[in-house]
Design an enzyme around this catalytic site. Structure first.
Site, mmCIF file in Angstrom:
data_model
loop_
_atom_site.group_PDB
_atom_site.id
_atom_site.type_symbol
_atom_site.label_atom_id
_atom_site.label_comp_id
_atom_site.label_asym_id
_atom_site.label_seq_id
_atom_site.Cartn_x
_atom_site.Cartn_y
_atom_site.Cartn_z
ATOM 1 C CB SER A 193 -0.906 0.003 1.232
ATOM 2 O OG SER A 193 -1.539 1.267 1.387
ATOM 3 C CE1 TYR A 206 -3.152 -1.823 5.619
ATOM 4 C CE2 TYR A 206 -2.758 0.425 4.903
ATOM 5 C CZ TYR A 206 -3.068 -0.894 4.602
ATOM 6 O OH TYR A 206 -3.295 -1.275 3.309
#
Length: 208
Positions: A193, A206
Site C-alpha cells: 500500500s 497499518y
C-alpha cells in the site's frame, strides 16, 4: 514499471512473471477505484491486460474473499490459472471460488488465518491436493482497523502486524520452500500500500 526490467542483462528469462506483477498492480488500482458495491461485479469481466498466459498454472491467492481479492481471482482465471482462494472467512472465499467456477474457470477455496503457520501450511496443502503444485502466490491478505494511537491497545497493534507482515512472510516461506523442493520457477506477488510512505490518522499500525 515491470516492463522496464524485461530487457535487463542481469535478469534471467522472467518476462512472463514480471507481467503477472504488472497485471496485479493494475488489478489493485482498478479494484480500489471501482465505484460498484461488493457483490455487484460480473463474475468474469473483460480482462484488464492481455498477453499473460497461465494455463495449467496454479495460483494461490490470500485475502481472496475481499473485494480486492475477488478482482485478482477473476483476472488470474482470465489468464487461465487454476485459483486457490484463501481467506480467514471461509464463506467469502467459497463465494469467490464459485464465481470463478460459474464462469467456466477452475477454483477451490480454503480457510486460513495467515498469521498462523499451521493454517498457512494446511491451506497450501489443501490447494495443492485439488489443483496441483502452486506456481503463483499473490499475498493480498491484510487488515486495517482504523483507530487513533491513543485509543489503541497492544493486542490490536500486534494483530495488524501478525496478519499484514508475518502473514506475508509465512505464505512466502510456505510456497517458496515447495518451489525450491520441486526445482520449479514461480512468481510471488506481495500486494502493498502507498500508505507505507505516508502518515495516516488512525493507521499508525497499518502504515508502520
Amino acid at each position: 514499471h515491470a516492463s522496464d526490467l524485461l530487457g535487463h542483462p542481469d535478469l534471467p528469462e522472467v518476462g512472463p512473471w514480471l507481467e503477472v506483477l504488472e497485471r496485479t498492480v493494475a488489478i489493485v488500482w482498478l479494484a480500489l477505484h471501482d465505484p460498484r458495491p461488493p457483490g455487484t461485479s460480473p463474475p468474469l469481466p473483460k480482462p484488464i491486460l492481455g498477453g499473460v498466459e497461465l494455463a495449467e498454472r496454479t495460483a494461490l491467492l490470500t485475502g481472496g474473499g475481499g473485494r480486492l481479492g475477488r478482482a485478482i481471482a477473476i483476472e488470474l482465471a482470465h489468464a487461465g490459472a487454476k485459483v486457490g482462494v484463501v481467506d480467514q472467512r471461509a464463506d467469502a472465499a467459497a463465494e469467490v471460488a464459485e464465481l470463478v467456477r460459474a464462469a467456466g474457470g477452475t477454483a477451490v477455496h480454503a480457510q486460513a488465518d495467515v498469521s498462523r503457520s499451521v493454517d498457512v501450511e494446511a491451506a497450501v496443502d489443501a490447494v495443492e491436493r485439488e489443483l496441483g503444485p502452486v506456481d503463483v502466490l499473490v499475498n493480498a491478505a491484510g487488515i486495517f482497523p482504523n483507530r487513533p494511537l491513543l485509543e489503541m491497545d497492544e493486542e490490536e497493534w500486534d494483530r495488524v502486524f501478525a496478519v499484514n507482515t508475518r502473514g506475508t512472510m509465512l505464505c512466502c516461506r510456505a510456497v517458496a520452500r515447495r518451489l525450491v523442493a520441486r526445482g520449479a520457477p514461480g512468481a510471488i506477488v506481495n500486494v502493498s500500500s502507498g500508505a507505507a510512505t505516508s502518515a495516516r490518522a488512525g493507521g499508525s499500525h497499518y502504515t508502520g
